[in-house]
Motif scaffolding. Structure first.
Motif, PDB file in Angstrom:
ATOM      1  N   GLN A  42     -40.547 -35.322 -23.901  1.00 29.60           N
ATOM      2  CA  GLN A  42     -39.411 -35.159 -22.974  1.00 29.60           C
ATOM      3  C   GLN A  42     -39.208 -36.416 -22.110  1.00 29.60           C
ATOM      4  O   GLN A  42     -38.076 -36.836 -21.886  1.00 29.60           O
ATOM      5  N   LEU A  43     -40.309 -36.973 -21.646  1.00 28.36           N
ATOM      6  CA  LEU A  43     -40.172 -38.164 -20.789  1.00 28.36           C
ATOM      7  C   LEU A  43     -39.648 -39.363 -21.580  1.00 28.36           C
ATOM      8  O   LEU A  43     -38.849 -40.154 -21.057  1.00 28.36           O
ATOM      9  N   ARG A  45     -37.642 -39.163 -24.061  1.00 31.25           N
ATOM     10  CA  ARG A  45     -36.218 -38.877 -24.275  1.00 31.25           C
ATOM     11  C   ARG A  45     -35.422 -39.174 -22.977  1.00 31.25           C
ATOM     12  O   ARG A  45     -34.319 -39.723 -23.019  1.00 31.25           O
ATOM     13  N   THR A  46     -36.011 -38.839 -21.854  1.00 27.91           N
ATOM     14  CA  THR A  46     -35.358 -39.130 -20.559  1.00 27.91           C
ATOM     15  C   THR A  46     -35.155 -40.636 -20.404  1.00 27.91           C
ATOM     16  O   THR A  46     -34.074 -41.092 -20.005  1.00 27.91           O
ATOM     17  N   LEU A  49     -32.391 -41.800 -22.617  1.00 29.15           N
ATOM     18  CA  LEU A  49     -31.064 -41.466 -22.060  1.00 29.15           C
ATOM     19  C   LEU A  49     -30.677 -42.461 -20.965  1.00 29.15           C
ATOM     20  O   LEU A  49     -29.543 -42.934 -20.914  1.00 29.15           O
ATOM     21  N   PHE A  50     -31.620 -42.754 -20.113  1.00 28.44           N
ATOM     22  CA  PHE A  50     -31.325 -43.677 -19.018  1.00 28.44           C
ATOM     23  C   PHE A  50     -31.000 -45.060 -19.556  1.00 28.44           C
ATOM     24  O   PHE A  50     -30.041 -45.709 -19.114  1.00 28.44           O
ATOM     25  N   GLN A  53     -27.523 -45.967 -20.957  1.00 28.64           N
ATOM     26  CA  GLN A  53     -26.382 -46.169 -20.060  1.00 28.64           C
ATOM     27  C   GLN A  53     -26.068 -47.661 -19.948  1.00 28.64           C
ATOM     28  O   GLN A  53     -26.990 -48.469 -19.809  1.00 28.64           O
TER      29      GLN A  53
ATOM     30  N   ILE B 133     -22.430 -37.679 -18.823  1.00 27.39           N
ATOM     31  CA  ILE B 133     -23.884 -37.924 -18.854  1.00 27.39           C
ATOM     32  C   ILE B 133     -24.222 -39.058 -17.882  1.00 27.39           C
ATOM     33  O   ILE B 133     -25.190 -38.985 -17.131  1.00 27.39           O
ATOM     34  N   ILE B 137     -26.671 -38.836 -14.756  1.00 28.51           N
ATOM     35  CA  ILE B 137     -27.894 -39.640 -14.642  1.00 28.51           C
ATOM     36  C   ILE B 137     -27.892 -40.409 -13.321  1.00 28.51           C
ATOM     37  O   ILE B 137     -28.890 -40.446 -12.608  1.00 28.51           O
ATOM     38  N   GLN B 185     -40.428 -37.128 -14.331  1.00 28.00           N
ATOM     39  CA  GLN B 185     -40.424 -35.651 -14.398  1.00 28.00           C
ATOM     40  C   GLN B 185     -39.231 -35.082 -13.629  1.00 28.00           C
ATOM     41  O   GLN B 185     -38.568 -34.149 -14.104  1.00 28.00           O
ATOM     42  N   LEU B 187     -36.399 -36.604 -12.936  1.00 29.18           N
ATOM     43  CA  LEU B 187     -35.166 -36.929 -13.661  1.00 29.18           C
ATOM     44  C   LEU B 187     -34.952 -35.940 -14.804  1.00 29.18           C
ATOM     45  O   LEU B 187     -33.849 -35.431 -15.003  1.00 29.18           O
ATOM     46  N   ARG B 188     -36.016 -35.736 -15.536  1.00 27.32           N
ATOM     47  CA  ARG B 188     -35.923 -34.803 -16.682  1.00 27.32           C
ATOM     48  C   ARG B 188     -35.471 -33.423 -16.206  1.00 27.32           C
ATOM     49  O   ARG B 188     -34.568 -32.812 -16.790  1.00 27.32           O
ATOM     50  N   LEU B 191     -31.789 -33.456 -15.255  1.00 27.88           N
ATOM     51  CA  LEU B 191     -30.905 -33.558 -16.428  1.00 27.88           C
ATOM     52  C   LEU B 191     -30.888 -32.236 -17.190  1.00 27.88           C
ATOM     53  O   LEU B 191     -29.838 -31.783 -17.652  1.00 27.88           O
ATOM     54  N   GLU B 192     -32.047 -31.634 -17.267  1.00 30.70           N
ATOM     55  CA  GLU B 192     -32.135 -30.346 -17.967  1.00 30.70           C
ATOM     56  C   GLU B 192     -31.273 -29.308 -17.251  1.00 30.70           C
ATOM     57  O   GLU B 192     -30.534 -28.556 -17.882  1.00 30.70           O
ATOM     58  N   ILE B 196     -28.170 -31.298 -19.849  1.00 31.77           N
ATOM     59  CA  ILE B 196     -28.451 -32.429 -20.746  1.00 31.77           C
ATOM     60  C   ILE B 196     -29.904 -32.301 -21.150  1.00 31.77           C
ATOM     61  O   ILE B 196     -30.805 -32.496 -20.328  1.00 31.77           O
ATOM     62  N   GLU B 197     -30.112 -31.951 -22.363  1.00 32.91           N
ATOM     63  CA  GLU B 197     -31.476 -31.648 -22.813  1.00 32.91           C
ATOM     64  C   GLU B 197     -32.221 -32.930 -23.164  1.00 32.91           C
ATOM     65  O   GLU B 197     -31.913 -33.572 -24.152  1.00 32.91           O
ATOM     66  N   PRO B 198     -33.187 -33.309 -22.340  1.00 34.25           N
ATOM     67  CA  PRO B 198     -33.938 -34.506 -22.719  1.00 34.25           C
ATOM     68  C   PRO B 198     -34.981 -34.179 -23.813  1.00 34.25           C
ATOM     69  O   PRO B 198     -35.428 -33.067 -23.893  1.00 34.25           O
TER      70      PRO B 198
END
Lengths: 479, 198
Positions: A42-43, A45-46, A49-50, A53, B133, B137, B185, B187-188, B191-192, B196-198
């Protein structure tokens, strides 16, 4: 590897900063620990995503402003640096030179006193008793002049007074007062020639140009200069500090000091003068200013009295005027006539134009320095002063835009809007126009005037395609 | 052909200290975007970011003489940037950043920005989706605690290593890594919550 240890390594793993054995151990743990495996996924993927941008770009105007400031800073710093005079800025050097200045001022005062005593014994014009103290002040004029470049940003001026004072040594019979007055006049005349150069010119070039042909006595003194190279620097300082002796006996000695200083390059003198302006209070003499109208013009933006933050503080004008009047009143009539004649001399013919240039260089630069310190209102005052005095200066268009910007930063929305309109009216195609319109629109938004804000944004959208997207986004954000 | 090594920031700075404006220009080109994005995400306001970004480089210009070659240029640069951002935020009594939890009145109903982002259906327009998105963010980063946000941005926007970040924020490296992890954590989680599914 257990869960606790894995927690320690987690961030390093995400950034690929684990050494091979630790990475293998961590990955082994992930296979056995679904909770950590999920968190890592998950991290990552975060982060993805960032990072996906797009990055934003700063406006090109801000970059050009920064570069301009960088250039100006270099121009200010080069004279001392280029000559390897950085040691001059060390606290020890400053303390030593301060002492020299104090000693010189003390001697100077003592000589003035002596001169007073002697003037009583010899035949002097009526009122000379009162005029006598003015003589040392005039002779010390180079010190005052040495401050001018710091205010004006024209380093070439620093060398001019001392050099001009040396170009034509006064006849022995000429009273020191008049000799000094002539030196001052020549200095002023020469000094004004310097600003004709573009402010972007290398400062040293200006100084060398002013240095002119070699002095008569220079060749004779060159030998001793070689023997004591350091003395020339001190000499330059002493010229600025003491200016010269009041009587003929001392004048000879002082002339030698001047020549000693003159052996060094003019730029050396400029550096010494600049240093003095740091170690001593600017010694502005209203008497001198009353006698020299062009100097008045040059100081139209009041010269700085050192303040804690190094920014100029305006002297009280009422007091200055009173002192000027007193100085004129106390001046002997013969000296006044002489000075009137000197003012009418051809060297002063070119003064008004060049004096304006010096002044013109002053305000915007000060304003920029104030802006860098976030002293927005003071910066606005400087810019307004500049515009009031030089509405037709080539830089006035840019200064109008800068004023709008400064007022915007100061939160003076109404004034900023007015300034922006004025700037846009005067030079609609200016490079800062789009930025200023955006500022103007922001001011309207801050004031709750959404309709005018939209109109201004629409104008940006229409006239400046490069900023259209920004303007559109701003409109969308409006309620 | 041997590839030419890029000139280090420190040597460019040294050249600028000697009066080479082009060296400063090279530094500006190299770092303006990083600094700008750092201050932009730190303060979450474009106008402020423009101003602060300019202030950072103005400080660099004014203090160039004081830069010692012993330290890294980026450490110095981002220390200035961070201090200016913190000063700005402290001065700003009422932060105007749109909070994800801030209620928004929408006719009869009242929902938060987070609710709205979560409930908005995926737009067929990809551009609109990307924009959503992005704003999500940005808002999530702006909502991070200051100490987490600065560490996260120094790493992600400026690409600084953790030991350098530790020097800038004056904290142990392990503390910096912990803040980074909490930042990620948070941020995730945000977003969740925004769909927005990370």
């Amino acid at each position: 590897m257990d869960c606790k240890q894995a927690e320690e390594y987690l961030v390093d793993y995400l950034y690929g900063e684990l050494a091979e054995p630790e990475r293998e151990a961590f990955e082994h743990h992930l296979r056995a620990c679904p909770a950590h495996a999920r968190e890592v996924a998950q991290l990552l993927r975060t982060l993805e995503l960032f990072r996906a941008q797009p990055q934003d770009e700063p406006s090109p105007q801000s970059s050009s402003r920064i570069l301009q400031a960088a250039r100006e800073q270099v121009q200010l710093a080069v004279p001392a640096r280029g000559l390897g005079l950085r040691w001059l800025w060390s606290p020890a050097a400053i303390a030593a030179i301060s002492c020299l200045v104090l000693v010189a001022v003390g001697l100077y005062g003592y000589r003035s006193f002596q001169q007073d005593q002697e003037s009583v014994l010899f035949e002097v014009p009526a009122g000379a008793e009162r005029a006598a103290p003015a003589a040392p002040r005039e002779q010390a004029r180079p010190l005052t002049a040495a401050h001018e470049p710091e205010q004006s940003g024209f380093p070439g001026l620093a060398a001019a007074p001392a050099r001009a004072g040396l170009e034509e040594p006064a006849p022995a019979s000429r009273p020191p007062v008049r000799r000094a007055a002539k030196a001052k006049t020549e200095a002023a005349g020469k000094g004004r020639a310097a600003p004709a150069k573009s402010p972007t010119d290398k400062p040293l070039a200006g100084v060398k140009e002013l240095a002119g042909p070699p002095l008569d006595r220079e060749s004779a003194l060159a030998e001793s200069a070689k023997r004591a190279p350091g003395a020339a620097r001190i000499g330059a300082t002493r010229i600025g500090a003491a200016g010269g002796a009041a009587d003929d006996r001392d004048a000879k000695k002082d002339l030698a000091v001047r020549e000693e200083g003159a052996r060094d390059e003019g730029d050396m003198r400029a550096a010494a003068g600049e240093l003095e302006s740091r170690v001593a209070e600017p010694d502005l003499r209203p008497e001198d200013e009353a006698l020299d109208r062009s100097a008045e013009r040059r100081f139209a933006v009041p010269p700085p009295a050192a303040t804690a933050d190094g920014i100029a503080a305006e002297p009280p004008p009422a007091r200055e005027k009173a002192e000027q009047k007193a100085a004129v009143a106390s001046e002997p009539s013969r000296a006044r006539k002489k000075r009137s004649a000197l003012k009418a001399a051809p060297t002063f013919d070119a003064a008004p134009e060049t004096a304006v240039r010096v002044d013109a260089a002053d305000s915007p630069e000060r304003a920029r320095a104030l802006l860098a310190r976030k002293q927005y209102l003071q910066a606005a005052s400087e810019l307004r002063r500049f515009l009031a005095r030089h509405p037709h200066d080539p830089r006035a268009a840019t200064v109008r835009y800068e004023l709008a910007r400064v007022l915007f930063l100061a939160g003076r929305c109404r004034e900023a809007i007015a300034a922006a309109r004025q700037a846009l009216r005067a030079a609609p195609g200016h490079a800062l126009a789009a930025e200023t319109l955006l500022d103007q629109a922001s001011c309207h938004v801050k004031l709750g005037e959404f309709e005018p804000a939209i109109q201004v944004y629409r104008r940006v959208e229409r006239d400046f395609p490069g900023r259209a997207a920004e303007a559109r986004r701003a409109i969308e954000r409006l309620p | 052909m041997k590839r030419q090594e890029p000139t280090s920031d420190e040597s460019l700075m040294e050249r600028y200290q000697r009066g080479d404006v082009q060296a400063f220009e090279a530094l500006l080109v190299r770092h303006r975007r990083g600094v700008f994005n750092f201050v932009l995400r730190f303060c979450a306001d474009r106008h402020t970011a423009e101003e602060l970004h300019q202030d950072v480089f103005m400080r660099v210009v004014q203090s160039a003489e004081g830069f010692k070659q012993r330290s890294r240029f980026t450490t110095w640069l981002y220390t200035i940037a961070r201090n200016l951002c913190i000063d700005h935020l402290r001065k700003q009594k009422h932060r105007r950043t749109a909070s994800l939890d801030q209620p928004i009145r929408d006719g009869e109903t009242e929902q938060t920005l987070m609710d709205r982002m979560a409930s908005s259906e995926a737009s067929p327009d990809r551009e609109a989706d990307v924009a959503r998105i992005r704003s999500c963010i940005s808002a999530a980063v702006a909502e991070l605690a200051e100490e987490q946000r600065e560490v996260f941005l120094m790493r992600e926007e400026a690409g600084l290593p953790f030991d350098e970040i530790a020097r800038i924020v004056d904290a142990p490296v392990n503390t910096v890594k912990s803040r980074m992890r909490y930042a990620l954590q948070n941020l995730r989680a945000r977003l969740e919550a925004a769909g927005i599914e990370p």
